[in-house]
Motif scaffolding. Structure first.
Motif, mmCIF file in Angstrom:
data_model
loop_
_atom_site.group_PDB
_atom_site.id
_atom_site.type_symbol
_atom_site.label_atom_id
_atom_site.label_comp_id
_atom_site.label_asym_id
_atom_site.label_seq_id
_atom_site.Cartn_x
_atom_site.Cartn_y
_atom_site.Cartn_z
ATOM 1 N N MET A 97 -7.560 -10.488 -27.212
ATOM 2 C CA MET A 97 -8.594 -11.198 -27.921
ATOM 3 C C MET A 97 -8.071 -11.777 -29.238
ATOM 4 O O MET A 97 -8.396 -12.897 -29.591
ATOM 5 N N GLY A 98 -7.258 -10.983 -29.953
ATOM 6 C CA GLY A 98 -6.695 -11.459 -31.211
ATOM 7 C C GLY A 98 -5.824 -12.684 -31.024
ATOM 8 O O GLY A 98 -5.799 -13.586 -31.869
ATOM 9 N N HIS A 99 -5.116 -12.737 -29.901
ATOM 10 C CA HIS A 99 -4.248 -13.875 -29.617
ATOM 11 C C HIS A 99 -5.082 -15.146 -29.453
ATOM 12 O O HIS A 99 -4.714 -16.212 -29.959
ATOM 13 N N ARG A 100 -6.194 -15.020 -28.767
ATOM 14 C CA ARG A 100 -7.060 -16.184 -28.562
ATOM 15 C C ARG A 100 -7.702 -16.635 -29.868
ATOM 16 O O ARG A 100 -7.779 -17.833 -30.151
ATOM 17 N N ILE A 101 -8.178 -15.675 -30.659
ATOM 18 C CA ILE A 101 -8.823 -16.023 -31.928
ATOM 19 C C ILE A 101 -7.838 -16.714 -32.867
ATOM 20 O O ILE A 101 -8.160 -17.747 -33.469
ATOM 21 N N THR A 102 -6.630 -16.176 -32.977
ATOM 22 C CA THR A 102 -5.646 -16.818 -33.858
ATOM 23 C C THR A 102 -5.241 -18.179 -33.315
ATOM 24 O O THR A 102 -5.011 -19.108 -34.089
ATOM 25 N N GLY A 103 -5.164 -18.307 -31.994
ATOM 26 C CA GLY A 103 -4.831 -19.607 -31.402
ATOM 27 C C GLY A 103 -5.873 -20.661 -31.727
ATOM 28 O O GLY A 103 -5.539 -21.794 -32.091
ATOM 29 N N VAL A 104 -7.148 -20.303 -31.605
ATOM 30 C CA VAL A 104 -8.225 -21.248 -31.927
ATOM 31 C C VAL A 104 -8.205 -21.573 -33.423
ATOM 32 O O VAL A 104 -8.366 -22.737 -33.814
ATOM 33 N N GLY A 105 -7.990 -20.568 -34.258
ATOM 34 C CA GLY A 105 -7.915 -20.813 -35.703
ATOM 35 C C GLY A 105 -6.781 -21.756 -36.078
ATOM 36 O O GLY A 105 -6.962 -22.668 -36.892
ATOM 37 N N ILE A 106 -5.620 -21.552 -35.472
ATOM 38 C CA ILE A 106 -4.475 -22.421 -35.732
ATOM 39 C C ILE A 106 -4.766 -23.835 -35.251
ATOM 40 O O ILE A 106 -4.432 -24.819 -35.917
ATOM 41 N N PHE A 107 -5.418 -23.956 -34.088
ATOM 42 C CA PHE A 107 -5.785 -25.274 -33.568
ATOM 43 C C PHE A 107 -6.674 -26.021 -34.558
ATOM 44 O O PHE A 107 -6.447 -27.196 -34.858
ATOM 45 N N PHE A 108 -7.713 -25.339 -35.078
ATOM 46 C CA PHE A 108 -8.615 -26.004 -36.016
ATOM 47 C C PHE A 108 -7.917 -26.354 -37.322
ATOM 48 O O PHE A 108 -8.179 -27.399 -37.919
ATOM 49 N N PHE A 109 -6.987 -25.507 -37.778
ATOM 50 C CA PHE A 109 -6.208 -25.869 -38.961
ATOM 51 C C PHE A 109 -5.419 -27.147 -38.700
ATOM 52 O O PHE A 109 -5.398 -28.056 -39.536
ATOM 53 N N LEU A 110 -4.760 -27.210 -37.547
ATOM 54 C CA LEU A 110 -3.965 -28.405 -37.234
ATOM 55 C C LEU A 110 -4.842 -29.648 -37.132
ATOM 56 O O LEU A 110 -4.449 -30.726 -37.578
ATOM 57 N N LEU A 111 -6.041 -29.499 -36.571
ATOM 58 C CA LEU A 111 -6.966 -30.618 -36.489
ATOM 59 C C LEU A 111 -7.339 -31.119 -37.883
ATOM 60 O O LEU A 111 -7.269 -32.322 -38.165
ATOM 61 N N VAL A 112 -7.702 -30.203 -38.772
ATOM 62 C CA VAL A 112 -8.054 -30.582 -40.142
ATOM 63 C C VAL A 112 -6.840 -31.177 -40.858
ATOM 64 O O VAL A 112 -6.960 -32.160 -41.595
ATOM 65 N N HIS A 113 -5.674 -30.608 -40.618
ATOM 66 C CA HIS A 113 -4.453 -31.110 -41.248
ATOM 67 C C HIS A 113 -4.172 -32.562 -40.840
ATOM 68 O O HIS A 113 -3.839 -33.400 -41.685
ATOM 69 N N VAL A 114 -4.311 -32.859 -39.559
ATOM 70 C CA VAL A 114 -4.089 -34.229 -39.087
ATOM 71 C C VAL A 114 -5.129 -35.164 -39.700
ATOM 72 O O VAL A 114 -4.798 -36.276 -40.144
#
Length: 107
Positions: A1-18
């Motif tokens: 579960m932690g892997h999925r949560i961190t993956g989604v969090g990283i995805f949203f960071f990258l989206l905001v960064h772009v």
């Protein structure tokens, strides 16, 4: 579960960064305003959280690879999880101390 949560969090960071980086083409003043907001002291917590998510995701990803492709992986998955958490804690302790020192020094 932690892997999925961190993956989604990283995805949203990258989206905001772009999106915030693309502002430089639309309006340099808006880009400067967004970057200025990122220099707020509360953002240090966000930066440490982001690095924590990336480090956990990376270490846990290696554990998942071992569980999937190593014959003994399922037998030792719990011990490997504790190793991931220990590595994560040591890495984050070192990073957090260094990051906070740079913040306090103004660098």
């Amino acid at each position: 579960m932690g892997h999925r949560i961190t993956g989604v969090g990283i995805f949203f960071f990258l989206l905001v960064h772009v999106l915030d980086t693309s502002l430089v083409r639309v309006s340099p003043d808006a880009y400067d305003a967004v970057i200025g907001a990122y220099k707020h002291p509360i953002m240090i917590v966000g930066e440490i959280g982001l690095v924590g998510a990336i480090v956990f995701h990376a270490f846990n990803g290696l554990r998942i690879i071992l569980v999937d492709f190593w014959k003994q992986g399922t037998r030792y998955h719990r011990q490997m999880l504790w190793a991931v958490l220990a590595l994560w804690f040591v890495t984050m302790a070192a990073f957090s101390v260094r990051h906070l020192m740079l913040f306090v020094q103004g660098g």
